[in-house]
Every structure is written in structure tokens, then in C-alpha cells.
Design a protein around this motif. Sequence first.
Motif, mmCIF file in Angstrom:
data_model
loop_
_atom_site.group_PDB
_atom_site.id
_atom_site.type_symbol
_atom_site.label_atom_id
_atom_site.label_comp_id
_atom_site.label_asym_id
_atom_site.label_seq_id
_atom_site.Cartn_x
_atom_site.Cartn_y
_atom_site.Cartn_z
ATOM 1 N N VAL A 81 -3.675 -3.418 -0.972
ATOM 2 C CA VAL A 81 -2.426 -3.473 -1.743
ATOM 3 C C VAL A 81 -1.224 -3.310 -0.809
ATOM 4 O O VAL A 81 -0.235 -4.028 -0.930
ATOM 5 N N MET A 82 -1.314 -2.382 0.135
ATOM 6 C CA MET A 82 -0.210 -2.156 1.075
ATOM 7 C C MET A 82 0.079 -3.425 1.884
ATOM 8 O O MET A 82 1.230 -3.747 2.153
ATOM 9 N N LYS A 83 -0.965 -4.173 2.239
ATOM 10 C CA LYS A 83 -0.785 -5.425 2.969
ATOM 11 C C LYS A 83 -0.227 -6.532 2.074
ATOM 12 O O LYS A 83 0.577 -7.349 2.499
ATOM 13 N N MET A 84 -0.686 -6.563 0.796
ATOM 14 C CA MET A 84 -0.236 -7.586 -0.155
ATOM 15 C C MET A 84 1.234 -7.420 -0.510
ATOM 16 O O MET A 84 1.910 -8.395 -0.844
ATOM 17 N N LEU A 85 1.714 -6.158 -0.492
ATOM 18 C CA LEU A 85 3.074 -5.846 -0.916
ATOM 19 C C LEU A 85 3.856 -5.235 0.245
ATOM 20 O O LEU A 85 3.995 -4.016 0.345
ATOM 21 N N PRO A 86 4.400 -6.073 1.136
ATOM 22 C CA PRO A 86 5.218 -5.509 2.207
ATOM 23 C C PRO A 86 6.379 -4.706 1.616
ATOM 24 O O PRO A 86 6.930 -5.062 0.573
ATOM 25 N N ASP A 87 6.721 -3.624 2.243
ATOM 26 C CA ASP A 87 7.751 -2.705 1.752
ATOM 27 C C ASP A 87 9.039 -3.450 1.397
ATOM 28 O O ASP A 87 9.592 -4.175 2.219
ATOM 29 N N GLY A 88 9.487 -3.308 0.149
ATOM 30 C CA GLY A 88 10.749 -3.898 -0.307
ATOM 31 C C GLY A 88 10.684 -5.364 -0.692
ATOM 32 O O GLY A 88 11.669 -5.922 -1.162
ATOM 33 N N ASP A 89 9.550 -6.013 -0.504
ATOM 34 C CA ASP A 89 9.397 -7.446 -0.805
ATOM 35 C C ASP A 89 8.930 -7.601 -2.252
ATOM 36 O O ASP A 89 7.799 -7.244 -2.587
ATOM 37 N N ILE A 90 9.788 -8.120 -3.120
ATOM 38 C CA ILE A 90 9.480 -8.246 -4.544
ATOM 39 C C ILE A 90 8.599 -9.472 -4.774
ATOM 40 O O ILE A 90 8.954 -10.583 -4.387
ATOM 41 N N LYS A 91 7.463 -9.258 -5.408
ATOM 42 C CA LYS A 91 6.522 -10.332 -5.731
ATOM 43 C C LYS A 91 6.465 -10.505 -7.247
ATOM 44 O O LYS A 91 6.726 -9.571 -7.994
ATOM 45 N N VAL A 92 6.109 -11.702 -7.702
ATOM 46 C CA VAL A 92 5.907 -11.964 -9.127
ATOM 47 C C VAL A 92 4.431 -12.276 -9.326
ATOM 48 O O VAL A 92 3.834 -13.027 -8.558
ATOM 49 N N THR A 93 3.840 -11.668 -10.361
ATOM 50 C CA THR A 93 2.441 -11.911 -10.669
ATOM 51 C C THR A 93 2.260 -12.081 -12.174
ATOM 52 O O THR A 93 3.048 -11.578 -12.957
#
Length: 107
Positions: free
Chosen positions: A13-25
Amino acid sequence: MGKFTLGSSKEQVMKMLPDGDIKVTQLGAKRVCVVRSGEKVFAFEQLCPHRGGFLKDGRINAFDEIICPLHSYRFNLNTGQLASGGSCGDLEVYRTNLTEEGLEIIV
């Protein structure tokens, strides 16, 4: 209401979500934004309740607020409450739990 798990480990999860980078799922019938701030992970609706701005294009500040890219309205990511701006409804936020088995999101 449904419970969804992203990833299979905290490290993934930490790799999938770089700090501060907003993703949509896509979680069931809902598309939600997910963002990590250090060890905290937030999930929230993808459109600003003010004028429907895409919050994926916003940014997170040091106070755990999402800032809308259209009119700079700020919403508390812990509660969804409007923190700054004119008048509009609160942001819908979803409960998250980052565990060793992945990221749980309740929508």
C-alpha cells in the motif's frame, strides 16, 4: 455500505500510494479518492461539494485538509467538514484502516 481492501500488505500500500499523491479508485459503485500522508491514509468523494471540482487535482496541506483546485475550498479529511471557503456541504469521507494485510476502506 461495503468493506474493500486494497493491496495485500502495508508495504504494498505504501508503494501504491506515494505520499501526497491523490489516486482515484473504483470501490463497488463509487469512485473515491485515496491519499496517503505519512502513515495516515484518507479516502473521500472525488468531487468537491461546492462546484464539482475534481479533487484528484487538489492538494493536501499540513493540516490534513484537501484543497479544491477550483476555488481553494478546504475540507478536513478526518471529518469531511468545510474548513475554509464560502458555504457548501461537507465532503463525504470514508473510514480507512491501514494494516499489515493491506488498506481497508469502508464506503
